[in-house]
Design an enzyme around this catalytic site. Sequence first.
Site, short mmCIF file in Angstrom:
data_model
loop_
_atom_site.label_atom_id
_atom_site.label_comp_id
_atom_site.label_asym_id
_atom_site.label_seq_id
_atom_site.Cartn_x
_atom_site.Cartn_y
_atom_site.Cartn_z
CD GLU B 54 -22.47 52.57 -14.22
OE1 GLU B 54 -21.37 53.05 -14.52
OE2 GLU B 54 -23.35 53.18 -13.60
CG ASP B 65 -13.70 57.56 -15.35
OD1 ASP B 65 -14.69 57.54 -14.60
OD2 ASP B 65 -13.62 56.93 -16.41
#
Lengths: 426, 270
Positions: B54, B65
């Site tokens: 990824e 995040d």
Amino acid sequence: MPPSCIPEHSAQEQLTLSHEQRVYQATAELPNANGYFGRFGGQFAPETLMPAISELIEAYQEARKDPAFQAEIDRLATYYVGRPTPLYEATRFATEAGGGNGPRIFLKREDLAHTGAHKINNALGQALLAKRMGKNRIIAETGAGQHGVATATACALLGLKCIVYMGEVDIHRQSLNVFRMRLLGAEVVSVTSGSKTLKDAINEAIRDWVTNVDDTFYIFGTVAGMHPYPMIVRDFQSVIGREAKAQFAEQVGGLPDMIVACVGGGSNAMGLFYDFIPEKDVEIVGVEAGGHGLEGTKHAATLVKGDEGVLHGSWSYILQDDNGQIIETHSISAGLDYPGVGPELSWMKDSGRATFAAITDEEALEGFKLLCRTEGIIPALESSHAIAYAAKHTRHLGPDASVVVNLSGRGDKDMHTVAEALGVEL
Amino acid sequence: MSTTTQSRIGETFARLKSEGRTALMPYHTAGFPTLAMSKEIIRALGDAGAEMVEIGVPFSDPIADGPSVQATSQIALDNGTRLPDCIQLVRELRAEGITAPFLLMGYYNPILKYGIERYVADSAEAGVDGFIVPDLSAEEADTLRQECIKHGRDLIFMVAPTSTERRLSIAAERGSGFLYCVSVKGVTGAREKMSDSLGEYIERVRSYTDLPLAIGFGISKPEHVNQVGEIADGAIVGAALINALNAVPDEEKPAAAQAFIRYLKGEALM
């Protein structure tokens, strides 16, 4: 009897309406079930939050229909916040600004609400909703600190735990409000990521919410963010416009010719504007932060200079670079220093229902000083943008016209910033 | 489009399944610590046996995040890495003959600005196999999904322990390639322990779909990878890899990436 604090929503069919009808009757119609105002709004959120968002929508729809909830908000608005706030005609200010030929200028005195700004209307409403949902841990973001103070206040009142995220830069320029929040029992968390201002505080609050979604209620401070926040915040703030409309009718008769509010995220603006949307003879003007001027990037004029994109969960105008990265904004007022704006305001821009202008730091300071000197009222730097617009750009309306300006907050918190800008050492 | 075994991602999962293995799927931010170095790191991840990679597209406001990934994103932005650079990075890695599936993971706004059609077309041409957009719910993803179908690429949706039945069925119906099962309530980040209720949650997701399931958020140890292997098809590792990279100077990062993958695969000690 003052107007109630939650607006009535009717469920009229909007599909059969013409564009013009849609623009002016939007009051009752928007957002749609997916949280859209025209093409603006929506829910661009991490999956972890989606169920919490649905839960919030459900709880709010239920609360809104509950007369007991309504009554509790109205009771606190009257006896705790001090509503209705006055609509005050600033004659000396108007005379000086208009040179004798300008319009009458009325100030909606949200600066006189408890905690010194309109932010308390929304914070209290959402805190009551949190309590009703059984969520006892409250998080909030703040830029200037006004929403943080309002949330800390509501949490102290209702006995809720309160955590406020605030950018490191804002903590320095609004240290007085940080102190206030801590006195009120809130924990203020310094955010050091990104530009260390309001947008990063929102990022951090969203991360907290994602992590603690079971017991935590996010009291969002403005009409931006993912659905249902633009609707909820607008509804809780719309008492400003309902009061102003009734007060104007009583004091002057009829409707004002123009209403003006500053726009950062847009909560005080939507609060004033909402009830006037269907009144097609009322010109609506939003005033953004022009910072050092609109040529470079040292401003926060999202609607005037930005383009469309997705930030903090909604499709709206934003300030971004050619690669879709969010730009660091600038304004002398921390409360306007935000690269996004509420989707309903974006919709009002595109539908033509409102116009938007920018006032620079310097012009805002002139407006600030003028109001201090002529009326003995010290406005917040945010509100000073709307004040400055009214002083500079409404003379053409003539002496028979009336302008209502939302004086969204008081300026005590800004003394250090103003002193510094004027070269005065305190 | 619920099964896409014709895609490189689908093929990889099918092959691993027949071999009784779990896909190890590391995440790395393009442009961290530099664009050139990130290319070396991604190559090293492949060399160490990562089955898919990824590639994170840096964004100024990464709301899903945690601190580790955020910090890499900021460093990448500071050194000028933007979306077109990420696509070019994939193109160059493909030119070197790397065949492992690549996923681009990036927030929605840079994609919008680049143009959704152009984003999918250019990425597909460069050799990207699938897309993850953490702030794009399945309900809002129609345009992107149509473009992915047009180019035979996968659009991967995330599900979370909080996902309702309705949301699970929407993600299962509209997603392809695999479902990204977020293991915890929270943002990305390494964690000591996987949730005890992980098995139950994955079983619940499984009842909605035949798509492969990859588990992400919090995986940091070979035990975690093994645990994931018992219930799901892939293990996604992001923050723990970044932490391992942060422990060494830049020039040693590719070697550290390789060592960390081998450690997670149980082939080496840390």
